[in-house]
Write an enzyme that holds these catalytic residues in place. Structure first.
Site, PDB file in Angstrom:
ATOM      1  N   SER A  65      22.973  31.141  26.839  1.00 17.02           N
ATOM      2  CA  SER A  65      22.752  32.551  26.488  1.00 17.02           C
ATOM      3  C   SER A  65      21.297  32.955  26.328  1.00 17.02           C
ATOM      4  O   SER A  65      21.015  34.123  26.041  1.00 17.02           O
ATOM      5  CB  SER A  65      23.521  32.895  25.206  1.00 17.02           C
ATOM      6  N   ARG A 229      16.536  34.217  20.439  1.00 16.52           N
ATOM      7  CA  ARG A 229      17.791  34.270  21.191  1.00 16.52           C
ATOM      8  C   ARG A 229      18.252  32.844  21.420  1.00 16.52           C
ATOM      9  O   ARG A 229      17.489  32.004  21.877  1.00 16.52           O
ATOM     10  CB  ARG A 229      17.583  34.981  22.530  1.00 16.52           C
ATOM     11  N   SER A 230      19.486  32.554  21.073  1.00 13.12           N
ATOM     12  CA  SER A 230      20.012  31.200  21.185  1.00 13.12           C
ATOM     13  C   SER A 230      21.064  31.109  22.279  1.00 13.12           C
ATOM     14  O   SER A 230      21.440  32.108  22.886  1.00 13.12           O
ATOM     15  CB  SER A 230      20.628  30.765  19.845  1.00 13.12           C
ATOM     16  N   GLY A 231      21.544  29.881  22.518  1.00 14.59           N
ATOM     17  CA  GLY A 231      22.583  29.677  23.511  1.00 14.59           C
ATOM     18  C   GLY A 231      23.290  28.356  23.293  1.00 14.59           C
ATOM     19  O   GLY A 231      22.778  27.463  22.622  1.00 14.59           O
TER      20      GLY A 231
END
EC number: 3.5.2.6
Length: 288
Positions: A65, A229-231
């Site tokens: 993501s 922003r992570s994923g």
């Protein structure tokens, strides 16, 4: 935010940080790699002086993501070029819903603006919202072409949600390198890829992220700010890209990617926390 914008014109040439400065960080990353039987990549870029350090910075990792920042930057860029209206609406259809869509699943049968779709995907990681954005910007190919246009020769997007999160070892699709994505974030937030107004908007979306409280935010030094922003994905993929800064510290861009591990999500999250703490200590120890 004022401090962050004050550095928008300061993008010096990248210079490699002394190995001794990040010696402890490297030792910590290596120890975590061994303990989790994982592959880890880390990149750190100081926007004030261009100082750069990485560990496996040129290896490929699943984007997961973290691609959402790029997709929304592409939307903002296209809006500047008059190719798309961010206030235009898209009807939300039940057939378009994909897994993990906490915002969009409650709005089936309604319409959402592209701007609101970006807010949803950037702050909650809503996957259907991300696909709405991808459809508006030319799909994965449109995103990849945009990356090439701004000089990122490594990062690529090939599929949409949720398939892009597969994360198979050796699969080049939907991957980046820690070094490449750090440079790309630098161009988005401090370079000429976006107007100052859209730099502020992208930053705001990242600052208001609601799903990363247990990652770098949990060990952020007192008085510091973060936009991130992570994923997460298959085969142990876990990642975060972030910009951190304070009143006395110019923005630092950090990217951390984990892959090919059987570690639990909690263990992967803890790995990111430990790596982040080690990185932050490099900068806070300088001011002690």
């Amino acid at each position: 935010m004022k401090f962050l914008l004050a550095f928008s014109l300061l993008i010096p040439s990248v210079v490699f940080a002394s190995s001794s400065k990040f010696q402890q960080v490297e030792q910590d990353v290596k120890a975590i790699e061994v303990s989790l039987s994982a592959r880890i990549g880390v990149s750190v870029l100081d926007t004030q002086n261009g100082e750069y350090w990485d560990y496996n910075g040129n290896q490929r990792f699943p984007l997961t993501s973290t691609f959402k920042t790029i997709a929304c930057a592409k939307l903002l860029y296209d809006a500047e070029q008059g190719k798309v209206n961010p206030n235009s609406t898209v009807e939300i259809k039940k057939a378009d819903l994909v897994t993990y869509s906490p915002v969009i699943e409650k709005q089936v049968g309604q319409a959402i603006t592209l701007d609101d779709a970006c807010f949803a995907t950037m702050t909650t990681s809503d996957n259907t919202a991300a696909n709405i954005i991808l459809s508006a910007v030319g799909g994965p190919k449109g995103v990849t072409d945009f990356l090439r246009q701004i000089g990122d020769k490594e990062t690529r997007l090939d599929r949409i949600e949720p398939d892009l999160n597969e994360g198979k070892l050796g699969d080049l699709r939907d991957t980046t390198t820690p070094k490449a994505i750090a440079s790309t974030l630098n161009k988005f937030l401090f370079g000429s890829a976006l107007s100052e107004m859209n730099q502020k908007k992208l930053e705001s979306w990242m600052v208001n992220n609601q799903v990363t409280g247990n990652l770098l935010r949990s060990v952020l030094p007192a008085g510091w700010n973060i936009a991130d922003r992570s994923g997460a994905g298959g085969f142990g993929a876990r990642s975060i890209t972030a910009v951190v800064w304070s009143e006395h510290q110019a923005p630092i861009i950090v990217s951390i990617y984990l892959a090919q591990t059987q570690a639990s999500m909690a263990e992967r999250n803890d790995a990111i926390v430990k790596i982040g703490h080690s990185i932050f200590d490099v900068y806070t120890s300088q001011s002690r």
